[in-house]
Design a protein around this motif. Structure first.
Motif, PDB file in Angstrom:
ATOM      1  N   VAL A 148      -3.658  -3.386   1.165  1.00 18.32           N
ATOM      2  CA  VAL A 148      -4.155  -2.919  -0.139  1.00 18.32           C
ATOM      3  C   VAL A 148      -4.058  -1.398  -0.222  1.00 18.32           C
ATOM      4  N   ALA A 149      -4.477  -0.711   0.837  1.00 21.18           N
ATOM      5  CA  ALA A 149      -4.405   0.756   0.840  1.00 21.18           C
ATOM      6  C   ALA A 149      -2.959   1.220   0.731  1.00 21.18           C
ATOM      7  N   GLY A 150      -2.055   0.594   1.511  1.00 18.20           N
ATOM      8  CA  GLY A 150      -0.645   0.956   1.438  1.00 18.20           C
ATOM      9  C   GLY A 150      -0.066   0.725   0.057  1.00 18.20           C
ATOM     10  N   GLY A 151      -0.399  -0.394  -0.564  1.00 18.65           N
ATOM     11  CA  GLY A 151       0.075  -0.675  -1.913  1.00 18.65           C
ATOM     12  C   GLY A 151      -0.421   0.337  -2.927  1.00 18.65           C
ATOM     13  N   LEU A 152      -1.701   0.683  -2.830  1.00 13.12           N
ATOM     14  CA  LEU A 152      -2.270   1.658  -3.761  1.00 13.12           C
ATOM     15  C   LEU A 152      -1.630   3.041  -3.583  1.00 13.12           C
ATOM     16  N   ILE A 153      -1.399   3.417  -2.335  1.00 16.37           N
ATOM     17  CA  ILE A 153      -0.827   4.742  -2.060  1.00 16.37           C
ATOM     18  C   ILE A 153       0.645   4.806  -2.449  1.00 16.37           C
ATOM     19  N   TYR A 154       1.442   3.855  -1.965  1.00 16.28           N
ATOM     20  CA  TYR A 154       2.894   3.962  -2.122  1.00 16.28           C
ATOM     21  C   TYR A 154       3.412   3.444  -3.453  1.00 16.28           C
ATOM     22  N   TRP A 155       2.824   2.392  -3.993  1.00 16.96           N
ATOM     23  CA  TRP A 155       3.360   1.824  -5.224  1.00 16.96           C
ATOM     24  C   TRP A 155       2.644   2.304  -6.475  1.00 16.96           C
ATOM     25  N   LEU A 156       1.368   2.608  -6.356  1.00 22.12           N
ATOM     26  CA  LEU A 156       0.628   3.068  -7.537  1.00 22.12           C
ATOM     27  C   LEU A 156       0.363   4.571  -7.526  1.00 22.12           C
ATOM     28  N   GLY A 157       0.637   5.225  -6.399  1.00 23.84           N
ATOM     29  CA  GLY A 157       0.487   6.674  -6.320  1.00 23.84           C
ATOM     30  C   GLY A 157      -0.947   7.171  -6.240  1.00 23.84           C
ATOM     31  N   VAL A 158      -1.868   6.323  -5.800  1.00 20.71           N
ATOM     32  CA  VAL A 158      -3.273   6.740  -5.653  1.00 20.71           C
ATOM     33  C   VAL A 158      -3.382   7.672  -4.440  1.00 20.71           C
ATOM     34  N   HIS A 159      -4.116   8.750  -4.600  1.00 15.20           N
ATOM     35  CA  HIS A 159      -4.275   9.708  -3.494  1.00 15.20           C
ATOM     36  C   HIS A 159      -5.048   9.054  -2.342  1.00 15.20           C
ATOM     37  N   PRO A 160      -4.598   9.253  -1.083  1.00 15.60           N
ATOM     38  CA  PRO A 160      -5.296   8.647   0.060  1.00 15.60           C
ATOM     39  C   PRO A 160      -6.766   9.033   0.152  1.00 15.60           C
ATOM     40  N   GLY A 161      -7.113  10.244  -0.279  1.00 15.27           N
ATOM     41  CA  GLY A 161      -8.513  10.667  -0.246  1.00 15.27           C
ATOM     42  C   GLY A 161      -9.404   9.802  -1.120  1.00 15.27           C
ATOM     43  N   ILE A 162      -8.878   9.353  -2.245  1.00  9.93           N
ATOM     44  CA  ILE A 162      -9.651   8.480  -3.130  1.00  9.93           C
ATOM     45  C   ILE A 162      -9.896   7.133  -2.465  1.00  9.93           C
ATOM     46  N   ILE A 163      -8.874   6.614  -1.802  1.00 10.76           N
ATOM     47  CA  ILE A 163      -9.007   5.319  -1.120  1.00 10.76           C
ATOM     48  C   ILE A 163     -10.001   5.426   0.036  1.00 10.76           C
ATOM     49  N   ILE A 164      -9.886   6.480   0.832  1.00  8.34           N
ATOM     50  CA  ILE A 164     -10.814   6.669   1.948  1.00  8.34           C
ATOM     51  C   ILE A 164     -12.237   6.844   1.424  1.00  8.34           C
ATOM     52  N   GLY A 165     -12.385   7.624   0.362  1.00  5.13           N
ATOM     53  CA  GLY A 165     -13.709   7.798  -0.241  1.00  5.13           C
ATOM     54  C   GLY A 165     -14.284   6.486  -0.740  1.00  5.13           C
ATOM     55  N   ALA A 166     -13.454   5.653  -1.370  1.00  6.42           N
ATOM     56  CA  ALA A 166     -13.919   4.350  -1.863  1.00  6.42           C
ATOM     57  C   ALA A 166     -14.350   3.450  -0.711  1.00  6.42           C
ATOM     58  N   ILE A 167     -13.597   3.471   0.379  1.00  4.60           N
ATOM     59  CA  ILE A 167     -13.957   2.657   1.544  1.00  4.60           C
ATOM     60  C   ILE A 167     -15.263   3.155   2.156  1.00  4.60           C
ATOM     61  N   LEU A 168     -15.439   4.480   2.217  1.00  4.15           N
ATOM     62  CA  LEU A 168     -16.700   5.025   2.751  1.00  4.15           C
ATOM     63  C   LEU A 168     -17.886   4.625   1.874  1.00  4.15           C
ATOM     64  N   VAL A 169     -17.713   4.690   0.560  1.00  6.45           N
ATOM     65  CA  VAL A 169     -18.789   4.278  -0.353  1.00  6.45           C
ATOM     66  C   VAL A 169     -19.080   2.788  -0.181  1.00  6.45           C
ATOM     67  N   ALA A 170     -18.014   1.973  -0.086  1.00  6.62           N
ATOM     68  CA  ALA A 170     -18.205   0.529   0.101  1.00  6.62           C
ATOM     69  C   ALA A 170     -18.949   0.246   1.404  1.00  6.62           C
ATOM     70  N   ALA A 171     -18.631   0.999   2.448  1.00  5.85           N
ATOM     71  CA  ALA A 171     -19.320   0.799   3.727  1.00  5.85           C
ATOM     72  C   ALA A 171     -20.791   1.189   3.638  1.00  5.85           C
ATOM     73  N   LEU A 172     -21.093   2.207   2.845  1.00  5.42           N
ATOM     74  CA  LEU A 172     -22.491   2.619   2.676  1.00  5.42           C
ATOM     75  C   LEU A 172     -23.274   1.615   1.834  1.00  5.42           C
ATOM     76  N   VAL A 173     -22.632   1.051   0.831  1.00  2.00           N
ATOM     77  CA  VAL A 173     -23.299   0.135  -0.090  1.00  2.00           C
ATOM     78  C   VAL A 173     -23.430  -1.261   0.509  1.00  2.00           C
ATOM     79  N   ALA A 174     -22.398  -1.729   1.199  1.00  2.00           N
ATOM     80  CA  ALA A 174     -22.390  -3.096   1.749  1.00  2.00           C
ATOM     81  C   ALA A 174     -23.384  -3.203   2.897  1.00  2.00           C
ATOM     82  N   PRO A 175     -24.064  -4.327   2.989  1.00  2.00           N
ATOM     83  CA  PRO A 175     -24.982  -4.515   4.124  1.00  2.00           C
ATOM     84  C   PRO A 175     -24.192  -4.624   5.418  1.00  2.00           C
ATOM     85  N   LYS A 176     -24.782  -4.094   6.486  1.00  2.00           N
ATOM     86  CA  LYS A 176     -24.125  -4.144   7.790  1.00  2.00           C
ATOM     87  C   LYS A 176     -24.166  -5.564   8.332  1.00  2.00           C
TER      88      LYS A 176
END
Length: 188
Positions: A148-176
């Motif tokens: 998913v990250a590779g697709g967003l970065i290479y095919w949709l042109g999403v900046h990697p920082g946005i993806i990493i930030g989204a994953i960090l937020v998801a990790a903070l929000v999701a229960p461990k």
């Protein structure tokens, strides 16, 4: 006595880090995780992820943070100077040589030969991170996130920082989640 060790660790990274910031990441990992054990693999991965979300070159962000963590403000300054010093001297020297001998075939070939070495180093680091992801998330989740990250970065042109930030937020929000083996041991 950590400051001299910090200087020499990042000086080695600065000397041998051909190819720029991304090629230095495996060298920083070797020095701070494997050689000196200042960080664990997980801490290094976190620093790398956060460093990639911030603006500026990774070659100075990681030494700055790691230096601060190991030796305070003095450690931060020493680590950044140690990694940048060799780059500055080498860049001035190499630009002088390249501008004078740029048409010589073996000089041109030598600069091209560095690229596969950097590629192998980055591949090894990627494999190490995939192994760690597999251990904590499992193969399916790790591969799904990578695809998913590779697709967003290479095919949709999403900046990697946005993806990493989204994953960090998801990790903070999701229960461990606790691994099943650990849950069984704790209940016994």
């Amino acid at each position: 006595m950590k400051l001299p060790a910090l200087f020499w660790a990042f000086f080695r990274v600065g000397i041998f880090g051909f190819g720029g910031g991304p090629s230095m990441i495996p060298l920083v990992h070797a020095e701070v995780v494997k050689r000196h054990e200042w960080l664990t693999d997980e801490e290094f991965a976190d620093i790398l992820a956060i460093g990639n979300t911030l603006p500026g070159p990774i070659a100075t962000k990681m030494p700055g943070y790691i230096g601060y963590r190991v030796g305070g403000i003095a450690g931060c300054i020493i680590a950044v100077l140690a990694v940048c010093g060799p780059m500055i001297v080498a860049m001035i020297a190499m630009l002088g040589v390249f501008s004078r001998y740029r048409d010589v075939a073996w000089i041109n070939g030598m600069s091209q030969a560095v690229i596969p070495v950097v590629m192998v180093m980055m591949g090894q680091l990627t494999w190490d991170f995939m192994e760690k992801s597999k251990a904590s998330l499992g193969w399916l989740v790790a591969i799904a996130i990578a695809l998913v990250a590779g697709g967003l970065i290479y095919w949709l042109g999403v900046h990697p920082g946005i993806i990493i930030g989204a994953i960090l937020v998801a990790a903070l929000v999701a229960p461990k989640r606790t691994p099943k083996a650990q849950t069984k041991r704790e209940s016994a």
